[in-house]
Design a protein around this motif. Structure first.
Motif, PDB file in Angstrom:
ATOM      1  N   ALA A 160       0.826  -1.208   0.000  1.00  0.00           N
ATOM      2  CA  ALA A 160       0.000   0.000   0.000  1.00  0.00           C
ATOM      3  C   ALA A 160       0.858   1.255   0.000  1.00  0.00           C
ATOM      4  CB  ALA A 160      -0.921   0.003   1.210  1.00  0.00           C
ATOM      5  N   CYS A 161       2.167   1.104   0.269  1.00  0.00           N
ATOM      6  CA  CYS A 161       3.049   2.267   0.343  1.00  0.00           C
ATOM      7  C   CYS A 161       3.728   2.487  -1.002  1.00  0.00           C
ATOM      8  CB  CYS A 161       4.107   2.048   1.418  1.00  0.00           C
ATOM      9  SG  CYS A 161       5.309   3.383   1.479  1.00  0.00           S
ATOM     10  N   VAL A 162       3.594   3.685  -1.554  1.00  0.00           N
ATOM     11  CA  VAL A 162       4.220   3.963  -2.848  1.00  0.00           C
ATOM     12  C   VAL A 162       5.742   4.078  -2.721  1.00  0.00           C
ATOM     13  CG1 VAL A 162       2.181   5.022  -3.881  1.00  0.00           C
ATOM     14  CG2 VAL A 162       3.802   6.451  -2.610  1.00  0.00           C
ATOM     15  N   ARG A 197      -3.343  -1.223   4.613  1.00  0.00           N
ATOM     16  CA  ARG A 197      -3.506   0.230   4.774  1.00  0.00           C
ATOM     17  C   ARG A 197      -2.235   0.818   5.379  1.00  0.00           C
ATOM     18  NH1 ARG A 197      -8.747  -0.213   8.199  1.00  0.00           N
ATOM     19  NH2 ARG A 197      -7.880  -2.292   8.457  1.00  0.00           N
ATOM     20  N   HIS A 198      -1.861   1.991   4.905  1.00  0.00           N
ATOM     21  CA  HIS A 198      -0.548   2.525   5.255  1.00  0.00           C
ATOM     22  C   HIS A 198      -0.591   4.046   5.410  1.00  0.00           C
ATOM     23  CE1 HIS A 198       3.870   2.312   5.136  1.00  0.00           C
ATOM     24  NE2 HIS A 198       3.804   3.461   4.520  1.00  0.00           N
ATOM     25  N   TRP A 199      -0.175   4.516   6.582  1.00  0.00           N
ATOM     26  CA  TRP A 199      -0.115   5.961   6.842  1.00  0.00           C
ATOM     27  C   TRP A 199       1.339   6.362   7.069  1.00  0.00           C
ATOM     28  CZ3 TRP A 199      -3.875   2.727   8.588  1.00  0.00           C
ATOM     29  CH2 TRP A 199      -5.215   3.127   8.458  1.00  0.00           C
ATOM     30  N   MET A 200       1.799   7.390   6.391  1.00  0.00           N
ATOM     31  CA  MET A 200       3.150   7.874   6.673  1.00  0.00           C
ATOM     32  C   MET A 200       3.177   9.402   6.633  1.00  0.00           C
ATOM     33  SD  MET A 200       5.146   6.716   3.229  1.00  0.00           S
ATOM     34  CE  MET A 200       4.454   6.857   1.604  1.00  0.00           C
ATOM     35  N   ASP A 201       4.127   9.967   7.368  1.00  0.00           N
ATOM     36  CA  ASP A 201       4.240  11.426   7.373  1.00  0.00           C
ATOM     37  C   ASP A 201       5.651  11.834   7.765  1.00  0.00           C
ATOM     38  OD1 ASP A 201       4.550  11.839  10.277  1.00  0.00           O
ATOM     39  OD2 ASP A 201       2.498  11.088  10.384  1.00  0.00           O
TER      40      ASP A 201
HETATM   41 CU    CU Z   1       5.203   4.503   3.313  1.00  0.00          CU
END
Ligand code: CU
Length: 738
Positions: free
Chosen positions: A169-171, A351-355
């Motif tokens: 899910a992470c580009v 599902r993947h959240w990053m910041d």
């Molecule tokens: Cu990521």
């Protein structure tokens, strides 16, 4: 008197059985399929009979109390016949180097030369894969290394869990799916380096399949394992249990694992900031066996990772959730002309959240002065089934699979300057991948010593976006009308196994494969590539990438020793890569677009030896080498590991086992200068030690490990951003079996 009664009773029961021939079935130990055309020989080597199409043969145990069973592709087996014997299991050796079956979690084959790794229990999946010859990992920090087979990563290899497609899910590739299977839940690794198993893998690409441990029909087991490591304060707790009812028809397995680590320290006491992580993994499986012999299995994995630092990247993952479920029906074998062995239905969502809220965005080189929280999601449904069929006297295996996947990714750009308006970008919007394929596998015996295998696969694959405004971006960029992109893809392989004698075998594979670009290559938008510093846009009109792979393996093997050498040459045509997009690039934002850039080649080989010198000492050596060249640009391909290997010595004495390892890599001076910003990497060698001891009648085992004993400061060539490896660290693990 009691003995006499017993003796008479025994005679009474046994005699009628001895009076008639035994009917015995030969089965493949790994997949329980019948072994046909096996030779049943007596002590002198004379052939008595041959097993039939269902693996059965009849024999008079009085006349032949002791037999030898041999079949092409299987290890010979000596068997003492007794009246209750109904089946004999043979251990497959077919195409050994290419479809390696590695037993990890169970202690089976520990002292056999076939045992691949004798120290997997305390290792995490990343370290485990990194040490297999022909494999390497691309790293972005301490967590979730991305597996690579023979220099081919991501879209150029198949990475599956129980054959299921699970999409990242992470580009930014933070979440390779290997992290969802803990080593305690791994039953086998199925590695097909040449990709010759095209009927099943569907594409002819090199394949790594993680086969999970299922519920088993044994009464009760409970294993508790814990580990603690300094200086990164890594702690790990794992609990695994398996229960089945007295009838053995229902079995349940559960495993839970929790890990947490602080920042690690590289050599010379340098703490590497932002390498912490925390992860919880739960796995439950259930199996019911029907009276008819059919069975049904359900398996569910949920994995949650929090606060994962990626020092090589611009941002960190705050939360990553995976839910992976499957139901599988296994059909009892029959002798029908058309047979269904297995039907699997699966669904998964990632599902993947990053910041970058913890980063100094005001002073960085790329994307300066803004925060960019990102979210990504994939949802995939699929089915796989396989079986056997016979047509005009020829029997073959068939494989049918289909899946549909939906991918989404977005990115906010929140400037530190209140004057600049916030932006919202879709990296992937409503991107659909659909795929259905049919594969066939045929095996022929050319002679007593030669086995031939042919596999072919045909598949239909389509990609599109269900969103009109996202589609119009690509229409504008390439100035053409966008419709659903679809292709018919063909792949095929031919393999030969020549068993020269009991010790020598020779395998050769030819593999042709066709690959349609994936959802990122066709429909990705504004995706930053850390290896070259460019933003990438997809190209829906990419042509099929084709490869032709030649692969040979020579293996010499006895009960105590084995040597194996593999060499391969893989030619890529219409290779897909990024090319500079000058019209949309600026000084701050440099863009590339995917295109078919020409030809490329990857060649190399692996060497492996396993030697059990005696009951005390055993040795393992592995060496891998790759040469990879972009032939159109006449420069090396990026992120290719150098000559590397490892050597291990194991010393066993009673309940003690001591292992010493040297892990090394030569310098990598072949770097991609125009297509990447990678630099040359120096050679290194590190020493690892581990000491294992069993206590309390082997119920408890303790493992003490020291890695990087000499505290070297180094990085591997495939560590993005040259993030160093861990310095000297010490880990104690305890494992208790109830
Ligand atoms: Cu990521």
């Amino acid at each position: 008197m009691r003995y006499l009664t017993f003796f008479i009773l025994t005679l009474f029961w046994v005699e009628p059985a001895l009076a008639q021939d035994l009917s015995i079935q030969l089965l493949d130990r790994n997949n329980q399929q019948p072994v046909i055309q096996a030779h049943i020989k007596d002590d002198t080597g004379t052939v008595i009979t041959v097993s039939d199409v269902n693996g059965f043969f009849s024999i008079n145990p009085k006349k032949y109390p002791h037999i030898v069973v041999s079949a092409v592709g299987y290890a010979s087996k000596e068997v003492h016949l007794h009246p209750g014997l109904k089946s004999i299991y043979l251990k497959p050796q077919v195409f050994r180097d290419d479809t390696e079956l590695l037993v990890v979690a169970t202690g089976e084959d520990q002292n056999n030369v076939h045992a691949y790794h004798q120290r997997a229990n305390t290792q995490n999946m990343d370290q485990f894969l990194d040490n297999i010859d022909g494999l390497s990992t691309n790293k972005r920090g301490a967590f979730a290394w991305e597996p690579v087979i023979r220099g081919q990563a991501d879209q150029r290899m198949n990475l599956t869990i129980d054959g299921m497609q699970v999409f990242k899910a992470c580009v930014d590739k933070m979440d390779p799916i290997t992290s969802y299977v803990e080593t305690s839940n791994l039953s086998k690794l199925h590695i097909d380096k040449s990709g010759s198993g095209v009927a099943e893998n569907g594409s002819g690409n090199s394949t790594l399949d993680l086969v999970t441990q299922r519920a088993e029909h044994h009464p009760f087991s409970l294993q508790i394992q814990s580990a603690y490591r300094v200086p990164d304060n890594y702690r790990h707790l794992n609990l695994t249990t398996n229960i089945s009812d007295p009838s053995g028809r229902n079995a349940v397995r559960f495993s839970g694992s929790y890990k947490k680590a602080n920042d690690f320290t590289a050599g010379n006491d340098r703490t590497i900031n932002n390498t912490q992580y925390e992860k919880l993994n739960l796995n439950a499986s259930y199996k019911h066996t029907f009276r008819s012999g059919h069975s049904i299995e359900g398996n569910y994995i949920t994995d949650k990772a929090y606060d994962v630092g990626y020092p090589a990247l611009l941002m960190d993952a705050t939360k990553a959730l995976a839910d992976i479920g499957q139901v599988q029906f296994n059909f009892a074998s029959s002798d029908a002309n058309f047979q269904l062995d297995k039907v699997q239905l699966y669904a998964n969502t990632i599902r993947h959240w990053m910041d970058d809220y913890d980063r100094d965005v005001a002073n960085r080189a790329v994307m300066r002065g803004m925060y960019m929280p990102m979210y990504g999601e994939t949802v995939t449904y699929g089915t796989r089934m396989n079986g056997k069929a016979a047509l005009l006297g020829h029997s073959f295996n068939w494989f049918l699979d289909g899946y549909a996947s939906h991918a989404y990714g977005d990115m906010e750009m929140n400037s530190l300057d209140p004057e600049i308006e916030d932006m919202f970008i879709y990296n992937l919007r409503d991107v659909q991948t659909r795929n259905v394929g049919l594969g066939l596998k045929h095996q022929f015996r050319a002679s007593d010593k030669i086995l031939l295998k042919l596999e072919e696969n045909i598949r239909y694959k389509s990609l599109d976006t269900g969103n009109e405004s996202f589609a119009s971006f690509f229409e504008g960029l390439y100035d053409r009308e966008l419709d659903t992109r679809q292709k018919i893809l063909l792949s095929a392989s031919g393999s030969a196994l020549w068993m020269l004698n009991d010790r020598w075998s020779l395998t050769g594979n030819l593999v042709y494969s066709e690959r349609m670009g994936n959802h990122m290559e066709l429909f990705g938008h504004y995706i930053y590539n850390y290896t070259d510093g460019f933003f990438y846009d997809g190209n829906p009109w990419l042509k099929t990438e084709r490869t032709f792979n030649t692969d040979v393996n020579v293996t010499w093997e006895t009960d105590r020793n084995s040597f194996s050498i593999s060499l391969f040459h893989k030619q890529y045509f219409t290779y897909i890569d990024g090319i500079l997009a000058e019209d949309v690039s600026s000084n701050d934002f440099k863009f590339k677009q995917y295109a078919n850039v020409g030809d490329a080649v990857i060649m190399g080989g692996e060497f492996r030896s396993l030697n059990n010198i005696n009951h005390v000492i055993s040795l393992e050596n592995r060496i891998s080498y790759l040469y990879a060249q972009n032939q159109s640009l006449n420069e090396p391909l990026p992120l290719i590991p150098p000559l590397k290997g490892n050597s291990l010595i194991h010393l066993h004495h009673g309940k003690n086992m001591l292992m010493g390892e040297v892990e090394w890599a030569a310098a990598q001076n072949r770097v991609a200068e125009t297509t990447s910003i990678e630099d040359q990497t120096e050679a290194f060698a590190v020493i690892n030690l581990s000491f294992e001891r069993k206590w309390m009648g082997s119920s408890l085992s303790s493992i003490l490990e020291v890695n990087n004993l000499l505290d070297h400061y180094y990085h591997t060539h495939t560590s993005i951003g040259n993030i160093p490896e861990a310095g000297r660290n010490l880990m104690l693990s305890l494992r208790y079996n109830f």
